[in-house]
Write an enzyme that holds these catalytic residues in place. Structure first.
Site, PDB file in Angstrom:
ATOM      1  N   GLU A 278      44.220  51.241  33.340  1.00  0.00           N
ATOM      2  CA  GLU A 278      42.962  51.258  33.990  1.00  0.00           C
ATOM      3  C   GLU A 278      42.412  52.492  33.698  1.00  0.00           C
ATOM      4  O   GLU A 278      41.099  52.705  33.419  1.00  0.00           O
ATOM      5  CB  GLU A 278      43.240  51.247  35.567  1.00  0.00           C
ATOM      6  CG  GLU A 278      41.849  51.184  36.405  1.00  0.00           C
ATOM      7  CD  GLU A 278      41.986  51.010  37.907  1.00  0.00           C
ATOM      8  OE1 GLU A 278      43.111  50.892  38.087  1.00  0.00           O
ATOM      9  OE2 GLU A 278      41.026  50.969  38.576  1.00  0.00           O
ATOM     10  N   LYS A 299      45.710  52.320  47.841  1.00  0.00           N
ATOM     11  CA  LYS A 299      46.899  51.400  47.897  1.00  0.00           C
ATOM     12  C   LYS A 299      48.225  52.216  48.182  1.00  0.00           C
ATOM     13  O   LYS A 299      49.300  51.716  48.534  1.00  0.00           O
ATOM     14  CB  LYS A 299      47.096  50.636  46.690  1.00  0.00           C
ATOM     15  CG  LYS A 299      46.162  49.603  46.407  1.00  0.00           C
ATOM     16  CD  LYS A 299      46.254  48.688  45.390  1.00  0.00           C
ATOM     17  CE  LYS A 299      45.271  47.513  45.325  1.00  0.00           C
ATOM     18  NZ  LYS A 299      44.067  48.164  44.647  1.00  0.00           N
TER      19      LYS A 299
END
Lengths: 376, 399
Positions: A278, A299
């Site tokens: 990412e 998260k």
């Protein structure tokens, strides 16, 4: 027809709080949802940590499964938050798109849950389930965005849901994707994800409809981008090819310059491969400016709520736009040269955000990115 | 408005892959005693199973062992569609090719077998590669990997309307210029548990003798398979001299909140499809019905057809291919769409096998257990749940 699409309601059930305020307070104060798994007998497993929803009160007269209860509760909150009068509604002009990773039970058809939501709230416009694993919440918002933009509905409920399942826990454990202790997105010593559960729902409405009824506009959705890795079922493309394509398409669809992005809500699962690829994808899209953009993952606290993850990320973006604050990446200790981004470690940051990206990626190689802006 | 055309199709079904159309027209049904699971305890012991299907013809055996039955169906159907469309995906940017699949039962069969494996092998020892199959978007994900496509990849579900809704999603993305090629359709596989559940609910035929739209129908038969359509914009198809099967001329969808309103909601989906094709009911040459032998569902659709077509309903050819393929869930609408497109090309309508006579109060006289030769310029394809989602497509012969 090309309507502007705004968000006029949000609702959520998450491991760090039910409803907007508890959720946002947790994200800013670092309250984690992690604990020993309680929803099934996990004593066989060496690692038995999860981010489960706690203190959830089941709706009366509602005997269906946990996913259904989460989705109904989040939808109800979003409707209440929007102030929409369901009694005065033309059912044809409103619908619901729900994302998820799989049925809660193999005993039900794949559309049963979304059909139940539609009938509960009397929605007879576009109604559909989108199955896209961990990108599903975001992709449901994308499909609803199209429906409102193209004038097929005045407003749409859209978001995602998944409930803690033994099946998913076994699967992610066997694929060695679960962290033995904490979820540490972008940290050198990250060791995997922690599974979560919940539901996030957004109420998307045409600007015209929102104005007509004098609704409070929380944010504008400017556009989105979708792509697929076409590479491997459970591993991301090593160069982040699909992730970069989704971000580039999102920017193009919103007709904005990459320089206008001042926050990225990352997919940031805390697995070694996701966070690295990412990062690569963000650097491809934003070039030298990549390290100047705050990029964080919620998260660390919420765990990976699978089908709900993308919607919860989008809600975090909206709350960030509204309160001029960036939710940090908690549990961050050691920088990783492969994740050399400004990941807003461990402390919320005051910052006026005008435009944010929300990323969500998935098993199967699905990549999704939404562009959200402050509306004024 | 960019026009979207079907340039190829691939089917895996109980009546064959390559032989699908020939069998449909010949009235060969695929309903046989169930062999994939033990149905001895079930009231209904027949289904339209896919047999004589060798996935190795489509997927190298190296990649095959971990793929679900649904995935092998969809990969085979997609590869057949590409061949049929004379499409070589290497002529396109990977990001310009999208995949849109509908499913009604998704990964249920894989979830069952994963749960069984966990019980048998123990939670900590189950094969890690069995898990990804339980994620509902796994066939679409695997297809994108095998074909190396990076465009939009969608798995959706609207119950029995899933296949048509996936095709409509694809057509919208093509019109908007997001893609140059879309592979769209649907799939579903038989599972013993679903079969038993529907059988216990009294939805399946118990005597093995039930035909769609027939007055003595007493339930349906489950089927399985996959159907994939290659879609392109008309100008692109013309530029590459593609074989054009038919045009996707119009689409309509309507959601039913109240069972008692189902016929009027279904008629709305049909009316909208015809209107959006800029046609009139008198332009429709044939209806591919979603009827499957359900006592109430078939009746509702017949009524809806009468509402929409009024005095024309009596003479209109109507056929239900589920009489041969069984109820294939997410694959059903796409199979019907392919069959209807072929009807516009070959001017022949498949029979409704087993059909003897319509309900005594029905005005539909165009249903037959024989194939019908007609001038099929435009066909209406229905994919209805009754309650909940209902969708219709108009496919038209391109001149």
């Amino acid at each position: 027809m090309s309507n502007r699409v705004v968000v006029t309601g949000i609702g959520l059930v998450s491991p760090v709080g039910i409803g907007i305020l508890p959720f946002w307070r947790s994200l800013l104060s670092g309250r984690s949802g992690i604990s020993e798994i309680a929803s099934f007998e996990a004593s066989d497993f060496k690692v038995r940590l999860g981010c489960e929803v706690k203190d959830f009160t089941t709706e009366a007269n509602h005997s269906s499964g946990r996913s259904s209860q989460f989705a109904m509760a989040a939808a109800r909150q979003a409707l209440e938050d929007s102030g929409i009068d369901l009694d005065g509604l033309n059912p044809q002009r409103a619908g619901v798109i729900l994302g998820g990773s799989a049925n809660e039970s193999p005993e039900e058809g794949c559309a049963e849950l979304v059909f139940n939501v539609a009938r509960r709230f009397n929605l007879a416009g576009p109604v559909c389930t989108i199955w896209a694993a961990c990108a599903a919440g975001n992709m449901a918002v994308c499909q609803a965005f199209d429906a409102v933009r193209e004038g097929r509905a005045d407003w749409m409920l859209a978001g995602g849901v998944d409930s803690f399942s033994k099946r998913a826990f076994i699967g992610f454990s066997r694929l060695r994707l679960i962290s033995p202790d904490l979820c540490r997105p972008f940290d050198l010593n990250r060791r995997g994800l922690i599974l979560g559960e919940g539901s996030g729902m957004l109420l998307l409405e045409s600007l015209e409809s929102a104005r007509r009824r004098g609704a409070r506009v929380r944010a504008e959705i400017r556009g989105y981008g979708l792509s697929c890795d076409g590479h491997h079922f459970v591993a991301p493309h090593p160069e982040g090819r699909g992730a970069a394509l989704a971000m580039n398409r999102a920017l193009a669809s919103a007709a904005i310059n990459p320089d206008e992005i001042d926050y990225i809500s990352a997919h940031g699962t805390g697995t070694p491969s996701n966070d690295k690829t990412e990062t690569r994808a963000i650097k491809q899209v934003f070039g030298p400016r990549a390290s100047k953009i705050p990029v964080s993952s919620i998260k660390a606290l919420t765990g990976h709520c699978l089908g709900a993850a993308g919607a919860l990320g989008a809600i975090a973006c909206i709350l960030g736009l509204e309160s001029a604050a960036v939710p940090p990446t908690w549990n961050y200790q050691t920088p990783d040269p492969d994740c050399d981004l400004d990941c807003v470690p461990n402390e919320p940051r005051e910052k006026r955000i005008r435009t944010a990206l929300n990323n969500a990626y998935a098993f199967g190689g699905n990549n999704s990115c939404i562009v959200l802006s402050k509306f004024d | 408005m960019n026009r979207v055309v079907i340039t190829g199709a691939g089917v895996v079904s109980s009546i064959g892959a390559e032989g699908f159309w020939e069998n449909l027209i010949a009235g060969t049904d695929g309903i046989r005693p169930i062999s994939r699971f033990d149905a001895a305890g079930s009231q209904c012991r027949v289904a339209a199973e896919v047999s004589d299907f060798d996935a190795r013809a489509y997927i190298s055996s190296k990649g095959l062992s971990f793929l679900s039955r649904s995935t092998s169906f969809i990969v085979a159907a997609a590869k057949l569609a590409l061949l049929n469309a004379r499409l070589d995906l290497s002529d396109f940017e990977a990001s310009e090719v999208g995949i849109f699949l509908g499913t009604a039962f998704g990964s249920n069969a894989s979830m069952y077998s994963f749960d069984q494996e966990c019980l048998r092998d123990g939670d900590r020892f189950v094969d890690p590669m069995a898990f990804p199959n339980t994620v509902t978007n796994s066939p679409a994900g695997h297809l994108s990997i095998l074909l190396s496509t990076t465009g939009i990849n969608i798995t959706l579900s609207t119950g029995l309307a899933s296949g048509l809704d996936a095709v409509e999603y694809a057509a919208r993305m093509l019109r908007r210029g997001e893609l140059r090629v879309a592979l769209a359709g649907g799939y579903d596989e038989l599972s013993g548990d679903t079969h038993d559940r529907l059988s216990r609910a009294g939805m399946l035929s118990t005597d093995g003798d039930s035909a769609p739209l027939d007055r003595d129908r007493n339930g349906f038969f489950l089927g399985e398979g996959a159907a994939v359509i290659a879609l392109e914009r008309l100008d692109d198809a013309v530029n590459r001299n593609a074989p054009i099967m038919a045009e996707l001329a119009g689409f309509g969808t309507a959601f039913c909140l109240d069972q008692s309103q189902a016929a009027s909601v279904e008629s709305k989906a049909m009316t909208e499809a015809i209107r959006s094709a800029r046609l009139d009911t008198s332009d429709i040459s044939y209806i591919s019905s979603s009827a499957r032998g359900s006592i109430d569902g078939d009746k509702t659709e017949s009524l809806a057809i009468e509402y929409v077509f009024k005095s024309r309903a009596a003479a209109l050819p109507v056929a239900a291919i589920k009489s041969m393929t069984g109820e294939c869930g997410g694959a059903a609408g796409a199979m019907q769409l392919i069959a209807a497109a072929l009807s516009t090309r070959f001017n022949v309508v498949p029979p409704t096998t087993g059909f003897r006579a319509a309900d005594s109060d029905s005005r539909l006289r165009g249903i037959s257990d024989r194939k019908q030769f007609i001038d099929c310029r435009a066909a209406l394809v229905n994919s209805f749940n009754g309650l909940n989602a209902n969708s219709s497509f108009v496919v038209r012969r391109l001149r």
